[in-house]
Design a protein around this motif. Structure first.
Motif, mmCIF file in Angstrom:
data_model
loop_
_atom_site.group_PDB
_atom_site.id
_atom_site.type_symbol
_atom_site.label_atom_id
_atom_site.label_comp_id
_atom_site.label_asym_id
_atom_site.label_seq_id
_atom_site.Cartn_x
_atom_site.Cartn_y
_atom_site.Cartn_z
ATOM 1 N N HIS A 58 27.831 36.390 49.046
ATOM 2 C CA HIS A 58 29.179 36.883 49.318
ATOM 3 C C HIS A 58 29.922 35.956 50.290
ATOM 4 O O HIS A 58 29.396 35.612 51.337
ATOM 5 N N LEU A 59 31.131 35.542 49.907
ATOM 6 C CA LEU A 59 31.933 34.672 50.781
ATOM 7 C C LEU A 59 33.130 35.382 51.381
ATOM 8 O O LEU A 59 33.599 35.032 52.457
ATOM 9 N N GLY A 60 33.659 36.356 50.663
ATOM 10 C CA GLY A 60 34.841 37.032 51.204
ATOM 11 C C GLY A 60 35.459 37.981 50.204
ATOM 12 O O GLY A 60 34.905 38.233 49.134
ATOM 13 N N SER A 61 36.645 38.502 50.569
ATOM 14 C CA SER A 61 37.361 39.439 49.711
ATOM 15 C C SER A 61 38.788 38.938 49.525
ATOM 16 O O SER A 61 39.314 38.235 50.383
ATOM 17 N N ALA A 62 39.389 39.350 48.397
ATOM 18 C CA ALA A 62 40.733 38.848 48.099
ATOM 19 C C ALA A 62 41.429 39.746 47.089
ATOM 20 O O ALA A 62 40.785 40.571 46.426
ATOM 21 N N VAL A 63 42.751 39.587 46.995
ATOM 22 C CA VAL A 63 43.481 40.223 45.894
ATOM 23 C C VAL A 63 44.124 39.153 45.024
ATOM 24 O O VAL A 63 44.741 38.211 45.526
ATOM 25 N N PHE A 64 43.920 39.302 43.717
ATOM 26 C CA PHE A 64 44.471 38.402 42.695
ATOM 27 C C PHE A 64 45.197 39.279 41.679
ATOM 28 O O PHE A 64 44.597 39.686 40.671
ATOM 29 N N PRO A 65 46.483 39.605 41.918
ATOM 30 C CA PRO A 65 47.153 40.573 41.046
ATOM 31 C C PRO A 65 47.039 40.280 39.547
ATOM 32 O O PRO A 65 46.647 41.179 38.788
ATOM 33 N N ASP A 66 47.319 39.057 39.115
ATOM 34 C CA ASP A 66 47.262 38.782 37.671
ATOM 35 C C ASP A 66 45.854 38.977 37.096
ATOM 36 O O ASP A 66 45.696 39.385 35.938
ATOM 37 N N VAL A 67 44.842 38.697 37.906
ATOM 38 C CA VAL A 67 43.464 38.883 37.435
ATOM 39 C C VAL A 67 43.159 40.381 37.322
ATOM 40 O O VAL A 67 42.428 40.825 36.427
ATOM 41 N N ALA A 68 43.767 41.174 38.223
ATOM 42 C CA ALA A 68 43.552 42.625 38.224
ATOM 43 C C ALA A 68 44.218 43.310 37.031
ATOM 44 O O ALA A 68 43.962 44.476 36.764
ATOM 45 N N LEU A 69 45.062 42.576 36.309
ATOM 46 C CA LEU A 69 45.683 43.154 35.109
ATOM 47 C C LEU A 69 44.646 43.350 33.998
ATOM 48 O O LEU A 69 44.790 44.212 33.131
ATOM 49 N N MET A 70 43.580 42.550 34.026
ATOM 50 C CA MET A 70 42.582 42.632 32.950
ATOM 51 C C MET A 70 41.763 43.910 33.066
ATOM 52 O O MET A 70 41.284 44.262 34.147
ATOM 53 N N ASN A 71 41.573 44.580 31.946
ATOM 54 C CA ASN A 71 40.718 45.762 31.890
ATOM 55 C C ASN A 71 39.262 45.339 31.767
ATOM 56 O O ASN A 71 38.957 44.161 31.560
ATOM 57 N N HIS A 72 38.375 46.333 31.887
ATOM 58 C CA HIS A 72 36.935 46.064 31.885
ATOM 59 C C HIS A 72 36.295 46.228 30.503
ATOM 60 O O HIS A 72 36.684 47.100 29.724
#
Ligand SMILES: C[S@@+](CC[C@H](N)C(=O)[O-])C[C@H]1O[C@@H](n2cnc3c(N)ncnc32)[C@H](O)[C@@H]1O
Ligand SMILES: [Zn+2]
Ligand SMILES: [Zn+2]
Ligand SMILES: [Zn+2]
Length: 435
Positions: free
Chosen positions: A194-208
């Motif tokens: 683990h290196l850290g945490s972040a928010v990537f809005p466009d990446v969060a658009l993808m469903n699982h």
């Protein structure tokens, strides 16, 4: 919206999945689908000194922040670039010393609030999906989750109110924390540390999906999304949110608990790998269904107990916990059962920490075969296991086995990370050095 689009993809309404991402053209295996710089990111405290606080570059001879002597940077540019965020923590860390202990989520949210204050325009991280559009599932939180969010809000006030004037009200903060919980990312290195945490809005658009067609990797604080199966025009782009080792019931439980949906992907409906993942020991009198059920419950309890024990037990106590639980599970489960593999993976981690290289290698050798069957063809879990094993072999002067394992890791990483990634270059160099 079109002006901001990511070439080759589009945002769309995915039936029963909310908003999602769809391909507009063909993508080949290994092809870059898109990149997304972090909207906000935070380096984990334990990696300070090894990575740049601003760009996450891993290198030696980073320079220390002269004031707090805790943050490290590549150069003056990175230090200057980070100051608007680091200033939230720099003097507070000096003043509070050991008492300065906000969680990583709180640290990330503080940065997001600061960025929201200073940004009015759409950022390059939000070409298709805006941070403020994130789903929060706030109405679905049980009291336990709500209490955790309230504790985070208290900590945010405690550690950051002096540095962020007029923090948002409690309702807005609850929503922001809930949004981060179901749209946030963790950044890991090539061995999945683990290196850290972040928010990537466009990446969060993808469903699982449990059989995803892309993998997300990181170049510093930039997320890169690459195809790991062929993707045809019109197909939805799916990422995996979770560790895919576990059987369908466990994956669905995890997805429902953290992301509030029931996965209907092909893996979840066919359950094609469940039988192998839950393999039982071949005995003259086979275990009864209720004995198997009891052992599954035991395994789940011990996994949870171990997760907590990591914070307070010594390495040898942890190793003992692994060995005792594996011994007990082996009365019912086969050696390649995923709960056995889970404890072997934990044991390998403890051995690596204790620098017991032989011990780590022995566990790694037991894990790698079933791993490559249970995970999808291109998996970061499989790549990182080959990488750890390859590096262990070379350290133990087992050159042939080492090279073979590193080649296996490389083949996956060239697709997942791309051929020009620093991690790929490093593995190639390790291979070349042996020739
Ligand atoms: C990171 S967001 C993805 C974007 C989301 N669809 C939206 O409209 O905001 C995660 C949320 O998307 C939904 N989701 C993701 N994958 C899904 C799936 N396979 N089936 C149903 N819902 C899904 C869930 O509501 C989940 O909490
Ligand atoms: Zn840097
Ligand atoms: Zn500082
Ligand atoms: Zn699924």
């Amino acid at each position: 919206m079109n002006n901001y689009g990511i070439e080759g993809t589009e945002r769309f309404e995915s039936p029963s999945r909310g908003r999602g991402l769809r391909a507009l053209r063909h993508f080949a295996v290994g092809e870059l689908v898109f990149v997304c710089p972090a909207y906000s990111s935070v380096l984990t405290v334990t990696e300070r000194g090894a990575h740049c606080e601003h760009c996450f570059t891993r290198k030696e001879d980073l320079s220390k922040c002269g004031k707090c002597k805790q943050a490290y940077y590549c150069n003056v540019d990175c230090q200057r670039g980070d100051w608007s965020m680091h200033k939230l923590e720099c003097s507070a860390m000096c003043a509070s010393g050991e008492n300065w202990c906000p969680s990583e989520t709180v640290r990330l949210v503080a940065r997001m609030i600061m960025k929201q204050k200073t940004t009015t325009e759409r950022t390059p991280s939000e070409r298709l999906f805006l941070l403020r559009e994130f789903e929060s599932h706030l109405d679905k939180l049980d009291s336990e989750k709500d209490e955790m969010i309230q504790a985070d809000i208290l900590a945010l006030h405690h550690f950051y109110s002096r540095h962020i004037s007029d923090l948002p009200d409690n309702q807005s903060l609850s929503e922001l924390f809930a949004q981060v919980n179901c749209n946030g990312f963790t950044i890991e290195d090539e061995e999945l540390s683990h290196l850290g945490s972040a928010v990537f809005p466009d990446v969060a658009l993808m469903n699982h999906s449990c059989s995803p067609n892309v993998i997300v990797t990181y170049k510093g604080t930039v997320a890169e999304v690459r195809a790991v199966t062929e993707i045809n025009p019109g197909e939805e782009v799916f990422n995996s949110y979770i560790d895919l080792l576990y059987p369908t019931e466990d994956r669905r439980e995890r997805l429902l608990d953290s992301y509030f949906f029931t996965c209907q992907c092909t893996e979840c409906t066919t359950k094609s790998k469940d039988k192998a993942k839950m393999v039982t020991r071949k005995l003259s009198t086979p275990s009864k269904p209720e004995e198997i059920e009891q052992m599954i419950q035991y395994a789940k309890n011990v996994i949870e107990e171990f997760r907590r024990a990591k914070h307070y037990k010594t390495p040898s106590e942890l190793l003992e916990m692994c060995e005792l639980s594996m011994e007990k599970m082996a009365t019912v489960f086969g050696d390649t059962n995923v709960y056995m593999l889970h404890m072997m993976y934990q044991a390998m981690g403890v051995c690596l920490y204790m620098q017991d290289w032989d011990g780590a290698m022995t566990y790694g050798e037991k894990i790698i075969q079933p791993y490559s069957v249970y995970y999808p063809a291109y998996s970061l879990n499989v790549a990182s296991m080959y990488l750890k094993l390859g590096r262990l072999y070379l350290g133990l002067e087992k050159k042939t086995q080492g090279l073979k394992a590193l080649q296996k890791a490389l083949a996956i990483m060239e697709v997942a990370h791309g051929k020009d990634h620093q991690y790929v270059a490093e593995v190639k160099h390790e291979i070349e050095e042996q020739k």
